[in-house]
Design a protein around this motif. Structure first.
Motif, PDB file in Angstrom:
ATOM      1  N   GLU A  51       0.753  -1.069  -0.521  1.00 34.12           N
ATOM      2  CA  GLU A  51       0.186  -0.318   0.431  1.00 34.12           C
ATOM      3  C   GLU A  51       1.046   1.100   0.026  1.00 34.12           C
ATOM      4  O   GLU A  51       0.375   2.621  -0.656  1.00 34.12           O
ATOM      5  CB  GLU A  51      -1.129   0.465   1.544  1.00 34.12           C
ATOM      6  CG  GLU A  51      -2.070  -0.922   0.882  1.00 34.12           C
ATOM      7  CD  GLU A  51      -3.089  -1.505   2.443  1.00 34.12           C
ATOM      8  OE1 GLU A  51      -2.149  -0.157   3.301  1.00 34.12           O
ATOM      9  OE2 GLU A  51      -3.225  -2.088   2.609  1.00 34.12           O
ATOM     10  N   TYR A  52       2.262   1.510   0.842  1.00 36.67           N
ATOM     11  CA  TYR A  52       2.601   2.372   0.822  1.00 36.67           C
ATOM     12  C   TYR A  52       3.864   2.557  -0.584  1.00 36.67           C
ATOM     13  O   TYR A  52       3.705   3.804  -0.564  1.00 36.67           O
ATOM     14  CB  TYR A  52       4.316   2.306   1.796  1.00 36.67           C
ATOM     15  CG  TYR A  52       5.039   3.370   2.112  1.00 36.67           C
ATOM     16  CD1 TYR A  52       5.096   4.707   2.547  1.00 36.67           C
ATOM     17  CD2 TYR A  52       6.337   3.141   1.719  1.00 36.67           C
ATOM     18  CE1 TYR A  52       6.163   5.547   2.212  1.00 36.67           C
ATOM     19  CE2 TYR A  52       7.222   4.125   1.207  1.00 36.67           C
ATOM     20  CZ  TYR A  52       6.636   5.341   2.351  1.00 36.67           C
ATOM     21  OH  TYR A  52       7.624   6.319   1.070  1.00 36.67           O
ATOM     22  N   LEU A  53       3.427   1.240  -1.485  1.00 36.84           N
ATOM     23  CA  LEU A  53       4.929   1.563  -2.905  1.00 36.84           C
ATOM     24  C   LEU A  53       3.728   2.063  -2.955  1.00 36.84           C
ATOM     25  O   LEU A  53       3.994   3.287  -4.440  1.00 36.84           O
ATOM     26  CB  LEU A  53       5.294   0.212  -2.927  1.00 36.84           C
ATOM     27  CG  LEU A  53       6.336  -0.272  -1.447  1.00 36.84           C
ATOM     28  CD1 LEU A  53       7.130  -1.481  -2.568  1.00 36.84           C
ATOM     29  CD2 LEU A  53       7.366   0.696  -2.074  1.00 36.84           C
ATOM     30  N   ALA A  54       2.628   1.950  -3.483  1.00 40.35           N
ATOM     31  CA  ALA A  54       2.052   2.436  -4.038  1.00 40.35           C
ATOM     32  C   ALA A  54       1.023   3.665  -4.709  1.00 40.35           C
ATOM     33  O   ALA A  54       1.519   3.625  -5.368  1.00 40.35           O
ATOM     34  CB  ALA A  54      -0.073   1.433  -4.025  1.00 40.35           C
ATOM     35  N   LYS A  55       0.740   4.071  -2.927  1.00 41.07           N
ATOM     36  CA  LYS A  55       1.414   5.424  -2.401  1.00 41.07           C
ATOM     37  C   LYS A  55       2.035   6.280  -3.641  1.00 41.07           C
ATOM     38  O   LYS A  55       1.661   7.708  -4.018  1.00 41.07           O
ATOM     39  CB  LYS A  55       0.340   5.370  -1.213  1.00 41.07           C
ATOM     40  CG  LYS A  55      -1.014   5.487  -1.174  1.00 41.07           C
ATOM     41  CD  LYS A  55      -1.472   5.548   0.279  1.00 41.07           C
ATOM     42  CE  LYS A  55      -3.062   4.874   0.818  1.00 41.07           C
ATOM     43  NZ  LYS A  55      -3.279   4.693   2.843  1.00 41.07           N
ATOM     44  N   ALA A  56       2.957   5.590  -2.569  1.00 43.49           N
ATOM     45  CA  ALA A  56       4.325   6.417  -3.266  1.00 43.49           C
ATOM     46  C   ALA A  56       4.667   6.716  -5.021  1.00 43.49           C
ATOM     47  O   ALA A  56       5.644   7.706  -4.976  1.00 43.49           O
ATOM     48  CB  ALA A  56       5.591   6.220  -3.396  1.00 43.49           C
ATOM     49  N   THR A  57       4.125   5.425  -5.618  1.00 45.93           N
ATOM     50  CA  THR A  57       4.287   5.776  -7.156  1.00 45.93           C
ATOM     51  C   THR A  57       2.943   6.180  -7.464  1.00 45.93           C
ATOM     52  O   THR A  57       2.667   6.889  -9.036  1.00 45.93           O
ATOM     53  CB  THR A  57       4.364   4.826  -7.620  1.00 45.93           C
ATOM     54  OG1 THR A  57       3.668   3.179  -7.077  1.00 45.93           O
ATOM     55  CG2 THR A  57       6.169   3.764  -6.993  1.00 45.93           C
ATOM     56  N   TYR A  61      -4.962   1.869  -6.213  1.00 44.80           N
ATOM     57  CA  TYR A  61      -5.960   1.246  -5.969  1.00 44.80           C
ATOM     58  C   TYR A  61      -3.772  -0.375  -5.884  1.00 44.80           C
ATOM     59  O   TYR A  61      -3.518  -0.664  -6.226  1.00 44.80           O
ATOM     60  CB  TYR A  61      -6.325   0.199  -7.247  1.00 44.80           C
ATOM     61  CG  TYR A  61      -6.780  -1.145  -6.741  1.00 44.80           C
ATOM     62  CD1 TYR A  61      -7.782  -1.634  -5.472  1.00 44.80           C
ATOM     63  CD2 TYR A  61      -6.804  -2.225  -7.440  1.00 44.80           C
ATOM     64  CE1 TYR A  61      -8.427  -2.282  -5.229  1.00 44.80           C
ATOM     65  CE2 TYR A  61      -7.332  -3.455  -7.143  1.00 44.80           C
ATOM     66  CZ  TYR A  61      -7.943  -3.989  -6.147  1.00 44.80           C
ATOM     67  OH  TYR A  61      -8.618  -4.537  -6.284  1.00 44.80           O
ATOM     68  N   ALA A  62      -4.072  -0.732  -4.439  1.00 46.00           N
ATOM     69  CA  ALA A  62      -2.028  -1.862  -3.853  1.00 46.00           C
ATOM     70  C   ALA A  62      -2.587  -2.723  -4.871  1.00 46.00           C
ATOM     71  O   ALA A  62      -1.196  -2.586  -5.279  1.00 46.00           O
ATOM     72  CB  ALA A  62      -2.879  -2.268  -2.642  1.00 46.00           C
ATOM     73  N   PRO A  63      -3.035  -3.521  -5.404  1.00 44.89           N
ATOM     74  CA  PRO A  63      -3.419  -5.221  -6.190  1.00 44.89           C
ATOM     75  C   PRO A  63      -3.473  -4.333  -7.903  1.00 44.89           C
ATOM     76  O   PRO A  63      -2.437  -5.132  -7.964  1.00 44.89           O
ATOM     77  CB  PRO A  63      -4.260  -5.170  -5.927  1.00 44.89           C
ATOM     78  CG  PRO A  63      -5.107  -5.082  -4.410  1.00 44.89           C
ATOM     79  CD  PRO A  63      -4.861  -3.614  -4.693  1.00 44.89           C
ATOM     80  N   ALA A  64      -3.074  -2.904  -8.401  1.00 46.38           N
ATOM     81  CA  ALA A  64      -3.002  -2.330  -9.069  1.00 46.38           C
ATOM     82  C   ALA A  64      -1.659  -2.378  -9.445  1.00 46.38           C
ATOM     83  O   ALA A  64      -0.770  -2.527 -10.274  1.00 46.38           O
ATOM     84  CB  ALA A  64      -3.625  -1.647  -9.662  1.00 46.38           C
ATOM     85  N   PHE A  65      -0.652  -2.150  -7.930  1.00 49.58           N
ATOM     86  CA  PHE A  65       0.433  -2.201  -7.895  1.00 49.58           C
ATOM     87  C   PHE A  65       0.958  -3.007  -8.227  1.00 49.58           C
ATOM     88  O   PHE A  65       2.261  -3.430  -9.681  1.00 49.58           O
ATOM     89  CB  PHE A  65       1.053  -0.814  -6.850  1.00 49.58           C
ATOM     90  CG  PHE A  65       2.802  -1.241  -6.069  1.00 49.58           C
ATOM     91  CD1 PHE A  65       3.105  -0.146  -7.597  1.00 49.58           C
ATOM     92  CD2 PHE A  65       3.584  -1.944  -6.024  1.00 49.58           C
ATOM     93  CE1 PHE A  65       4.738  -0.461  -7.042  1.00 49.58           C
ATOM     94  CE2 PHE A  65       4.045  -1.546  -5.276  1.00 49.58           C
ATOM     95  CZ  PHE A  65       5.453  -0.966  -5.927  1.00 49.58           C
ATOM     96  N   LEU A  66       0.963  -4.413  -7.566  1.00 43.77           N
ATOM     97  CA  LEU A  66       1.494  -5.669  -7.827  1.00 43.77           C
ATOM     98  C   LEU A  66       1.594  -5.904  -9.435  1.00 43.77           C
ATOM     99  O   LEU A  66       2.355  -6.656 -10.061  1.00 43.77           O
ATOM    100  CB  LEU A  66       1.308  -6.610  -7.169  1.00 43.77           C
ATOM    101  CG  LEU A  66       1.379  -6.352  -5.506  1.00 43.77           C
ATOM    102  CD1 LEU A  66       0.195  -7.387  -4.754  1.00 43.77           C
ATOM    103  CD2 LEU A  66       2.696  -6.296  -5.211  1.00 43.77           C
ATOM    104  N   PHE A  67       0.561  -6.013  -9.901  1.00 50.47           N
ATOM    105  CA  PHE A  67       0.423  -5.945 -11.693  1.00 50.47           C
ATOM    106  C   PHE A  67       1.119  -5.462 -11.640  1.00 50.47           C
ATOM    107  O   PHE A  67       2.065  -5.881 -12.795  1.00 50.47           O
ATOM    108  CB  PHE A  67      -1.076  -5.702 -12.071  1.00 50.47           C
ATOM    109  CG  PHE A  67      -2.332  -6.955 -11.853  1.00 50.47           C
ATOM    110  CD1 PHE A  67      -2.032  -7.943 -12.069  1.00 50.47           C
ATOM    111  CD2 PHE A  67      -2.795  -7.321 -10.504  1.00 50.47           C
ATOM    112  CE1 PHE A  67      -2.530  -9.924 -11.821  1.00 50.47           C
ATOM    113  CE2 PHE A  67      -3.643  -8.001 -10.600  1.00 50.47           C
ATOM    114  CZ  PHE A  67      -3.279  -9.707 -10.935  1.00 50.47           C
ATOM    115  N   PHE A  68       0.874  -3.966 -12.018  1.00 54.31           N
ATOM    116  CA  PHE A  68       2.127  -3.287 -12.398  1.00 54.31           C
ATOM    117  C   PHE A  68       3.272  -3.702 -12.594  1.00 54.31           C
ATOM    118  O   PHE A  68       4.147  -4.015 -13.824  1.00 54.31           O
ATOM    119  CB  PHE A  68       1.844  -1.846 -11.825  1.00 54.31           C
ATOM    120  CG  PHE A  68       2.845  -0.335 -13.089  1.00 54.31           C
ATOM    121  CD1 PHE A  68       2.822  -0.667 -13.916  1.00 54.31           C
ATOM    122  CD2 PHE A  68       4.086  -0.220 -11.829  1.00 54.31           C
ATOM    123  CE1 PHE A  68       3.551   0.521 -14.896  1.00 54.31           C
ATOM    124  CE2 PHE A  68       4.856   0.614 -12.967  1.00 54.31           C
ATOM    125  CZ  PHE A  68       5.162   1.004 -13.833  1.00 54.31           C
TER     126      PHE A  68
END
Length: 109
Positions: A51-57, A61-68
């Motif tokens: 969640e932190y890494l997703a917001k930082a980028t 939506y945190a799971p979208a960060f993992l897919f990205f």
């Protein structure tokens, strides 16, 4: 769900170690996959990191960060493997040419 993801990551880690030990997988690639497994294990243990890494980028939506990140990782791997394949293709062409030259020399004698 986190336990399921952790177990899959742990399984992947064990498989990576087994293949490195059997020498079916080169050590440098084994280290990469072991590192990926450990990162996935950490992500599955504490979802706040994702969640932190997703917001930082800037991804909401945190799971979208993992897919990205998975897509980016795959693109980098595909690009690197294309470089390796191109290099192997050049080496193979050179080897075939050298073999042909040596075959001609042997047949001349």
């Amino acid at each position: 769900m986190n336990l399921f993801c952790f177990m899959i990551s742990l399984f992947f880690l064990v498989i990576s170690i087994i293949f490195v030990r059997k020498r079916s997988l080169e050590f440098k690639w084994g280290l990469l996959w072991i590192l990926v497994s450990l990162i996935l294990m950490i992500f599955s243990i504490d979802s706040r990191i994702v969640e932190y890494l997703a917001k930082a980028t800037g991804i909401m939506y945190a799971p979208a960060f993992l897919f990205f990140m998975g897509i980016v990782f795959n693109l980098i791997m595909i690009f690197y493997l294309m470089i390796v394949i191109s290099s192997m293709q050049k080496k193979l062409t050179k080897l075939i040419q050298e073999n042909s030259i040596l075959k001609d020399r042997v047949e001349e004698r």
